[in-house]
Design a protein around this motif. Structure first.
Motif, PDB file in Angstrom:
ATOM      1  N   GLY A 279     -10.962  -2.770   9.931  1.00 36.12           N
ATOM      2  CA  GLY A 279     -12.028  -3.552  10.666  1.00 36.12           C
ATOM      3  C   GLY A 279     -12.922  -3.925   9.335  1.00 36.12           C
ATOM      4  N   ALA A 280     -13.298  -3.215   8.464  1.00 34.44           N
ATOM      5  CA  ALA A 280     -14.106  -3.285   7.643  1.00 34.44           C
ATOM      6  C   ALA A 280     -13.451  -4.175   6.355  1.00 34.44           C
ATOM      7  CB  ALA A 280     -14.897  -2.236   6.870  1.00 34.44           C
ATOM      8  N   ALA A 281     -12.204  -4.436   6.387  1.00 32.56           N
ATOM      9  CA  ALA A 281     -11.237  -4.902   5.323  1.00 32.56           C
ATOM     10  C   ALA A 281     -11.903  -6.374   5.089  1.00 32.56           C
ATOM     11  CB  ALA A 281      -9.724  -4.964   5.744  1.00 32.56           C
ATOM     12  N   LEU A 282     -11.809  -6.709   3.712  1.00 32.52           N
ATOM     13  CA  LEU A 282     -12.327  -8.076   3.316  1.00 32.52           C
ATOM     14  C   LEU A 282     -10.868  -8.892   3.256  1.00 32.52           C
ATOM     15  CD1 LEU A 282     -14.578  -7.164   0.464  1.00 32.52           C
ATOM     16  CD2 LEU A 282     -15.298  -7.814   3.083  1.00 32.52           C
ATOM     17  N   GLY A 283     -10.516  -9.519   4.428  1.00 30.81           N
ATOM     18  CA  GLY A 283      -9.404 -10.389   4.507  1.00 30.81           C
ATOM     19  C   GLY A 283      -8.039  -9.561   4.449  1.00 30.81           C
ATOM     20  N   ALA A 284      -8.172  -8.444   4.472  1.00 31.35           N
ATOM     21  CA  ALA A 284      -6.881  -7.573   4.503  1.00 31.35           C
ATOM     22  C   ALA A 284      -5.855  -7.481   5.745  1.00 31.35           C
ATOM     23  CB  ALA A 284      -7.182  -6.056   4.008  1.00 31.35           C
ATOM     24  N   THR A 285      -4.724  -7.383   5.628  1.00 29.75           N
ATOM     25  CA  THR A 285      -3.930  -7.543   6.774  1.00 29.75           C
ATOM     26  C   THR A 285      -3.642  -6.037   7.273  1.00 29.75           C
ATOM     27  OG1 THR A 285      -2.755  -9.597   6.044  1.00 29.75           O
ATOM     28  CG2 THR A 285      -1.436  -8.041   7.526  1.00 29.75           C
ATOM     29  N   ALA A 286      -4.028  -5.877   8.459  1.00 28.70           N
ATOM     30  CA  ALA A 286      -3.830  -4.521   8.730  1.00 28.70           C
ATOM     31  C   ALA A 286      -2.435  -3.982   9.006  1.00 28.70           C
ATOM     32  CB  ALA A 286      -4.580  -4.425  10.327  1.00 28.70           C
ATOM     33  N   PRO A 287      -2.321  -2.760   8.652  1.00 24.57           N
ATOM     34  CA  PRO A 287      -0.759  -2.132   8.617  1.00 24.57           C
ATOM     35  C   PRO A 287      -0.157  -2.007   9.813  1.00 24.57           C
ATOM     36  CG  PRO A 287      -2.303  -0.385   8.171  1.00 24.57           C
ATOM     37  CD  PRO A 287      -3.110  -1.577   8.346  1.00 24.57           C
ATOM     38  N   ARG A 288       1.097  -2.513  10.187  1.00 24.31           N
ATOM     39  CA  ARG A 288       1.501  -2.254  11.505  1.00 24.31           C
ATOM     40  C   ARG A 288       2.393  -0.675  11.443  1.00 24.31           C
ATOM     41  NH1 ARG A 288       5.154  -7.997  11.373  1.00 24.31           N
ATOM     42  NH2 ARG A 288       3.541  -9.470  11.233  1.00 24.31           N
ATOM     43  N   SER A 289       2.186  -0.316  12.951  1.00 20.29           N
ATOM     44  CA  SER A 289       2.893   1.028  13.163  1.00 20.29           C
ATOM     45  C   SER A 289       3.904   0.910  13.397  1.00 20.29           C
ATOM     46  CB  SER A 289       2.033   1.546  14.025  1.00 20.29           C
ATOM     47  OG  SER A 289       2.061   0.872  15.533  1.00 20.29           O
TER      48      SER A 289
ATOM     49  N   ALA B  39     -10.226  -2.787  -5.346  1.00 30.53           N
ATOM     50  CA  ALA B  39      -9.317  -4.194  -4.947  1.00 30.53           C
ATOM     51  C   ALA B  39      -9.854  -5.123  -3.949  1.00 30.53           C
ATOM     52  CB  ALA B  39      -8.018  -3.558  -4.548  1.00 30.53           C
ATOM     53  N   GLY B  40     -10.942  -4.730  -3.535  1.00 28.72           N
ATOM     54  CA  GLY B  40     -11.458  -5.933  -2.565  1.00 28.72           C
ATOM     55  C   GLY B  40     -10.836  -5.836  -1.010  1.00 28.72           C
ATOM     56  N   GLU B  41      -9.805  -4.717  -1.023  1.00 26.26           N
ATOM     57  CA  GLU B  41      -9.375  -4.718   0.556  1.00 26.26           C
ATOM     58  C   GLU B  41     -10.052  -3.958   1.445  1.00 26.26           C
ATOM     59  OE1 GLU B  41      -5.848  -2.433   0.293  1.00 26.26           O
ATOM     60  OE2 GLU B  41      -5.238  -3.358  -1.628  1.00 26.26           O
TER      61      GLU B  41
ATOM     62  N   GLY C 119       4.373  -1.963  -3.170  1.00 28.81           N
ATOM     63  CA  GLY C 119       3.875  -3.067  -3.076  1.00 28.81           C
ATOM     64  C   GLY C 119       2.949  -2.906  -1.728  1.00 28.81           C
ATOM     65  N   GLY C 120       2.855  -1.902  -1.073  1.00 29.10           N
ATOM     66  CA  GLY C 120       1.823  -1.682  -0.023  1.00 29.10           C
ATOM     67  C   GLY C 120       0.387  -1.830  -0.551  1.00 29.10           C
ATOM     68  N   SER C 121      -0.262  -2.021   0.562  1.00 28.86           N
ATOM     69  CA  SER C 121      -1.678  -2.254   0.414  1.00 28.86           C
ATOM     70  C   SER C 121      -2.494  -0.789   0.554  1.00 28.86           C
ATOM     71  CB  SER C 121      -2.508  -3.187   1.426  1.00 28.86           C
ATOM     72  OG  SER C 121      -2.380  -2.518   2.629  1.00 28.86           O
ATOM     73  N   GLY C 122      -3.762  -0.584   0.283  1.00 26.18           N
ATOM     74  CA  GLY C 122      -4.452   0.335   0.411  1.00 26.18           C
ATOM     75  C   GLY C 122      -4.369   1.135   1.957  1.00 26.18           C
ATOM     76  N   LEU C 123      -4.609   0.035   2.856  1.00 29.00           N
ATOM     77  CA  LEU C 123      -4.448   0.382   4.290  1.00 29.00           C
ATOM     78  C   LEU C 123      -3.100   0.811   4.658  1.00 29.00           C
ATOM     79  CD1 LEU C 123      -6.481  -2.287   5.923  1.00 29.00           C
ATOM     80  CD2 LEU C 123      -6.902   0.310   5.956  1.00 29.00           C
ATOM     81  N   ASP C 124      -2.130   0.345   3.858  1.00 29.40           N
ATOM     82  CA  ASP C 124      -0.620   0.694   4.143  1.00 29.40           C
ATOM     83  C   ASP C 124      -0.647   2.155   3.597  1.00 29.40           C
ATOM     84  OD1 ASP C 124       0.238  -1.956   5.299  1.00 29.40           O
ATOM     85  OD2 ASP C 124       0.618  -2.383   3.248  1.00 29.40           O
ATOM     86  N   ALA C 125      -1.183   2.559   2.679  1.00 30.63           N
ATOM     87  CA  ALA C 125      -0.971   3.800   1.970  1.00 30.63           C
ATOM     88  C   ALA C 125      -1.663   4.962   2.914  1.00 30.63           C
ATOM     89  CB  ALA C 125      -1.855   3.918   0.805  1.00 30.63           C
ATOM     90  N   LEU C 126      -2.928   4.561   3.449  1.00 33.55           N
ATOM     91  CA  LEU C 126      -3.570   5.480   4.446  1.00 33.55           C
ATOM     92  C   LEU C 126      -2.643   5.667   5.532  1.00 33.55           C
ATOM     93  CD1 LEU C 126      -7.142   4.188   4.043  1.00 33.55           C
ATOM     94  CD2 LEU C 126      -6.588   5.923   3.201  1.00 33.55           C
ATOM     95  N   ASP C 127      -1.970   4.562   6.182  1.00 32.42           N
ATOM     96  CA  ASP C 127      -1.153   4.792   7.418  1.00 32.42           C
ATOM     97  C   ASP C 127      -0.040   5.495   7.123  1.00 32.42           C
ATOM     98  OD1 ASP C 127      -0.905   3.765   9.942  1.00 32.42           O
ATOM     99  OD2 ASP C 127       0.946   2.698   9.134  1.00 32.42           O
TER     100      ASP C 127
END
Length: 209
Positions: A199-209, A146-148, A82-90
């Motif tokens: 920083g270019a995300a559209l309302g996405a929550t940044a992944p936590r490290s 996905a608009g993230e 269920g992670g986001s695209g940013l989570d996957a990149l992280d």
């Protein structure tokens, strides 16, 4: 020779070759030395590979292929939970760092070969690098769809930048800051990801490290 046994032998030869070449260079490494380091007869090298060049080319295919699969597994595992695209990149950043810690000699050789233009295996290296970077591109493209992430992101260049960032940062870490933990390095790169891509995300929550 069975397939499993041959694969095991080739793996021993890859390990021996990458270690020796990292120590003394490609030209300075002989087939005899590779065979001795691998604990096999010289004829076994030529049974598996037509030449030293062929061995090194296949070594690059194998190593970058494993890196590609490692990145893909990290991404798909994250999205499956269920992670986001940013989570996957992280997650891919952490997986890439872990791969480099496990295979430092291969990574050093791979990065060094990227800057050479006169090698017989240059086309192969370009191809396998493209395959690895494409995994990052797939995740970025899915996040944009996905608009993230913003549609203004240059997916191809951003994927290459992220891939290169992990390689170079990890080698610098291993060479000059080995006292730092993988989690510490991952956290620093994660913050870069959040700032430059997130920083270019559209309302996405940044992944936590």
């Amino acid at each position: 020779m069975s397939t499993a046994r041959r694969q095991a032998t080739r793996r021993k030869l890859y390990t021996a070759a990458v270690t020796l070449i990292a120590e003394q260079g490609f030209s300075g490494t002989t087939v005899d030395e590779i065979a001795e380091r691998a604990g096999v007869a010289k004829g076994t090298v030529y049974y598996n590979f037509a030449s030293k060049n062929d061995l090194f080319e296949e070594l690059l295919r194998d190593g970058v292929g494993r890196l590609r699969d490692t990145l893909r597994q990290a991404a798909t595992g994250t999205t499956a939970r269920g992670g986001s695209g940013l989570d996957a990149l992280d997650a891919m950043i952490h997986a890439g760092l872990a791969f480099i810690v496990r295979y430092p000699s291969f990574t050093q050789l791979y990065v060094a070969e990227l800057w050479r233009t006169n090698r017989a295996w240059q086309d192969t290296l370009t191809l396998v690098r493209r395959q690895a970077v494409s995994v990052v591109e797939e995740v970025l493209s899915a996040a944009v769809a996905a608009g993230e992430l913003s549609e203004d992101i240059d997916v191809q260049l951003t994927a290459s930048a992220l891939f290169g960032m992990v390689l170079v940062a990890a080698l610098d870490w291993q060479a000059f800051q080995p006292e730092r933990s993988i989690d510490d390095v991952h956290a620093a790169l994660s913050r870069l990801l959040q700032g430059r891509v997130g920083g270019a995300a559209l309302g996405a929550t940044a992944p936590r490290s």
